[in-house]
Design a protein around this motif. Structure first.
Motif, PDB file in Angstrom:
ATOM      1  N   LEU A  72       1.897  -1.128  -0.234  1.00  0.00           N
ATOM      2  CA  LEU A  72       1.581   0.021  -0.579  1.00  0.00           C
ATOM      3  C   LEU A  72       0.714   0.528   0.261  1.00  0.00           C
ATOM      4  O   LEU A  72       0.845   1.939   0.629  1.00  0.00           O
ATOM      5  CB  LEU A  72       0.717  -0.252  -2.049  1.00  0.00           C
ATOM      6  N   LYS A  73       0.059   0.091   1.147  1.00  0.00           N
ATOM      7  CA  LYS A  73      -1.121   0.811   2.143  1.00  0.00           C
ATOM      8  C   LYS A  73      -0.174   1.219   3.348  1.00  0.00           C
ATOM      9  O   LYS A  73      -0.372   2.365   3.852  1.00  0.00           O
ATOM     10  CB  LYS A  73      -2.085  -0.071   2.398  1.00  0.00           C
ATOM     11  N   VAL A  74       0.948   0.577   3.632  1.00  0.00           N
ATOM     12  CA  VAL A  74       1.489   0.848   4.795  1.00  0.00           C
ATOM     13  C   VAL A  74       2.356   2.275   4.348  1.00  0.00           C
ATOM     14  O   VAL A  74       2.667   3.079   5.079  1.00  0.00           O
ATOM     15  CB  VAL A  74       2.378  -0.221   5.102  1.00  0.00           C
ATOM     16  N   ARG A  75       2.873   2.224   2.917  1.00  0.00           N
ATOM     17  CA  ARG A  75       3.766   3.196   2.630  1.00  0.00           C
ATOM     18  C   ARG A  75       3.130   4.474   2.512  1.00  0.00           C
ATOM     19  O   ARG A  75       3.371   5.473   2.865  1.00  0.00           O
ATOM     20  CB  ARG A  75       4.117   3.006   1.191  1.00  0.00           C
ATOM     21  N   ASN A  76       1.708   4.349   2.125  1.00  0.00           N
ATOM     22  CA  ASN A  76       0.693   5.631   2.228  1.00  0.00           C
ATOM     23  C   ASN A  76       0.907   6.303   3.471  1.00  0.00           C
ATOM     24  O   ASN A  76       0.613   7.437   3.799  1.00  0.00           O
ATOM     25  CB  ASN A  76      -0.690   5.334   1.596  1.00  0.00           C
ATOM     26  N   LEU A  77       0.516   5.288   4.514  1.00  0.00           N
ATOM     27  CA  LEU A  77       0.197   5.592   5.839  1.00  0.00           C
ATOM     28  C   LEU A  77       1.246   6.373   6.443  1.00  0.00           C
ATOM     29  O   LEU A  77       1.428   7.426   7.330  1.00  0.00           O
ATOM     30  CB  LEU A  77      -0.082   4.551   6.651  1.00  0.00           C
TER      31      LEU A  77
END
Length: 670
Positions: free
Chosen positions: A479-484
């Motif tokens: 999820l954090k990677v998708r946001n970035l």
């Protein structure tokens, strides 16, 4: 018959004497009141008519012929109703006193004669009777005499007088005409005298006449009041020694005596004096000798004009011109005055230094000889428009040639100073060196062009990779990677837009932007732009509405470029509208143009930002914390595109009431 003609001649002498006396008295009578003038004239004419009757010719029992009718007619014609009434009453009373069967007829004849003369007087439309009316007056009197001698009964007029009716009528015509012309000449001279006197008395300048001893003979009201008197008569006989200080009076006396002695006039003599109020005043005086019929000098006539106000204005003008000269000479930018022909009238040191000449050398040139050949046609056209009054001023960037042959870029601002009749007096120009600025712009444009082209390929590749990650591969990422990845993808899209804008700016600056101009219906292009930009507006919770479907008009445009402009206007409107807001796109058509308006419900354009809104890199909020992102190039590019397509773009806005951006495009010719 000899006795008859002797009597006629005696009558003619009497009326001629009365007429001459009345003519000679005209000037004296003119100085009297109107009532006195008319009464004396009436008594004189009436008395003359009586004397004429005393010396009359008896043509029959109680019937007399004389020249009283001509005298009464002339008196009525020139003297008016009062003179006519008095003269007829006097002459009529005398005739009635003589009695006889035809006395009443004689009085009626006098009344008819006077009435006819008054009718001619009223018919006259000039301030003074005209000579042709005097001839008509003679005809009137002659007709009445002829009718009297012809149509009276035979027992009233003897046979010889019947035979002489026409000759006697001719004598009456000649007598009346001569009397009338004598009085007319005197009256004309009197009228001219009145005009000259009125001009003299009422003129604002000082006008005066002096005798050979420099004593005043006549003066107008301006001279009288200036010297503290109430009327001209109080000034007559006085000299300047009675009016001003002795030293000043002596100067004037010697000046005037020199005119009388030599006959030489004085013209436009400038003098400055200090009056009793201790105020300095300037005057301009002209004096000429007056001569009689034998060419002898009998006095002088003079005119003095006060020029204090004129001198003050001249001094103020010289002071203003001196200030302008000093300001021009010490200005940090080039300044010049030019003749309409283009020759320099004056150049300052800054301009001479800019072009590498001395000021003296530059004054030998003209603006065309120092203008770069490639800019000469444009420069000549603007100067012509300025001289013809088509434009009031203009500003251009052009190249000048320095003395050593180098080229220098300058911004020229020129305007025309005009004479009261509208013709050009001279041109004023300011010339500022912008060579360094142009070089900076050239380097900047080259840098933008280089960076844009160098960035486009890697940024496109990066955006493609990020799009792939944010799309089909997103589910496999934490999820954090998708946001970035999502943030990076959006920023890469903005970077692509910025690069495209910079490339468009480069094309505009180099003149390489291509246009595929075609005849197209407006409505489909506008509906397509709305459909394309609605998803972007959805991100801000904004809906786009339009009346485009109701408009059937064609314009000649590049459809892709118009879509680019509309995308910029619609995205800005959506971006600056509140959540839930509505953007309206309105089309309207008049005889020559189609107008497209994009209206939002945002905060509007501030007054401070309005002048800059179409400039490069302009943003209402340029702070690092701004919430609305953009390159600040979109509106500048839009303006250039619309201008290239022959249209116009602008906006109307009030703070806190939204803004309406509009474009106008010429309708396609049928």
């Amino acid at each position: 018959m000899d006795t008859t003609w002797q009597a006629l001649i005696a009558n003619l002498a009497v009326v001629a004497l009365v007429t001459s006396t009345w003519s000679q008295l005209q000037i004296w009578l003119d100085s009297r009141s109107a009532m006195v003038r008319r009464a004396i004239s009436g008594l004189l004419i009436g008395g003359g008519a009586v004397v004429s009757m005393v010396m009359s010719i008896q043509t029959g029992p109680d019937v007399f012929f004389d020249l009283r009718a001509g005298l009464i007619a002339v008196g009525a014609f020139f003297g008016g109703p009062v003179v006519a009434t008095i003269s007829v009453l006097i002459a009529g009373a005398y005739r009635l006193s003589q009695g006889g069967e035809w006395a009443i007829i004689a009085v009626i004849n006098m009344v008819v004669t006077a009435a006819g003369a008054l009718g001619l007087r009223k018919w006259n439309d000039s301030a003074t009777p005209q000579p042709h009316l005097v001839l008509l007056l003679g005809v009137l009197v002659a007709f009445l005499v002829w009718a009297t001698l012809t149509f009276l009964p035979a027992n009233a007029v003897n046979e010889p007088m019947h035979a002489l009716a026409l000759p006697v009528a001719m004598v009456s015509f000649l007598a009346t005409t001569l009397m009338g012309l004598t009085v007319w000449q005197a009256r004309s001279g009197l009228w001219e005298r009145r005009i000259l006197q009125a001009a003299l008395l009422q003129a604002p300048d000082f006008q005066f006449v002096k005798d050979i001893k420099s004593a005043f003979v006549a003066a107008n009201q301006a001279v009288v009041q200036h010297n503290g008197f109430d009327n001209p008569a109080q000034l007559v006989g006085k000299t300047d020694f009675d009016l001003v200080e002795p030293a000043r009076a002596q100067v004037l006396f010697e000046q005037e005596q020199d005119i009388i002695r030599t006959g030489r006039s004085i013209t436009d003599l400038e003098e400055t004096t200090v009056g009793p109020d201790q105020i300095s005043r300037s005057y301009r005086t002209s004096k000429v000798p007056l001569r009689d019929g034998d060419n002898r000098i009998i006095g002088i006539a003079g005119v003095t004009v006060e020029t204090t106000a004129q001198k003050r204005m001249e001094m103020e003008l010289r002071a203003s011109e001196e200030k302008f000269r000093i300001a021009m000479e010490h200005a940090s930018i080039g300044m010049t005055l030019l003749e309409p022909s283009g020759r320099w009238l004056g150049v300052n040191k800054a301009l001479a230094d800019l072009l590498g000449y001395s000021q003296a050398e530059l004054l030998e040139q003209n603006f065309r000889t120092v203008t770069h050949p490639d800019d000469l046609a444009t420069s000549d056209q603007l100067v012509r428009q300025l001289l013809d009054g088509e434009i009031e001023t203009y500003t251009i960037e052009k190249r000048y040639l320095r003395k050593n042959g180098d080229t220098v870029w300058a911004q020229l601002s020129a305007s025309a100073v005009r004479n009261p009749d509208g013709s050009v007096k001279y041109l004023v120009a300011q010339i500022q060196d912008i060579t360094e600025r142009r070089e900076v712009e050239r380097v900047k444009n080259e840098l933008i062009s280089t960076v844009s082209h160098e960035l486009r390929t890697p940024v496109t590749a990066i955006r493609g990779a990020l799009g792939l990650l944010a799309g089909t591969m997103a589910a496999e990422l934490p999820l954090k990677v998708r946001n970035l990845i999502d943030i990076a993808n959006k920023n890469s899209e903005r970077l692509i837009l910025l690069v495209n804008d910079m490339l468009d700016i480069d094309k505009i600056a180099s003149g390489k932007m291509q246009f595929d101009m075609r005849r197209e219906f407006v409505a489909p292009m506008i509906l397509s732009a709305i459909e394309t930009n609605q998803p972007y507006a959805d991100r801000f919770g904004v809906q786009i509405g339009t009346n485009a479907g109701d408009v059937d008009a064609q314009v000649r445009v590049d459809p892709a470029r118009l879509q680019q402009v509309m995308s910029n206007l619609l995205s800005n409107a959506a971006k600056f509208s509140p959540v839930g807001g509505q953007v309206e796109v309105t089309l309207s058509v008049d005889d020559q143009t189609c107008r497209v308006e994009v209206t939002d419900q945002g905060q509007g354009v501030s007054k401070d930002f309005a002048p800059l809104i179409f400039s490069k890199f302009s943003q209402a909020d340029s702070s690092a914390t701004r919430t609305k992102y953009g390159s600040g190039l979109g509106l500048h590019i839009s303006r250039e595109i619309i201008t290239q397509m022959g249209g116009a773009i602008g906006f109307d806005s009030e703070p806190d009431k939204g803004a309406t951006f509009w474009i106008e495009l010429p309708l396609a010719a049928e």
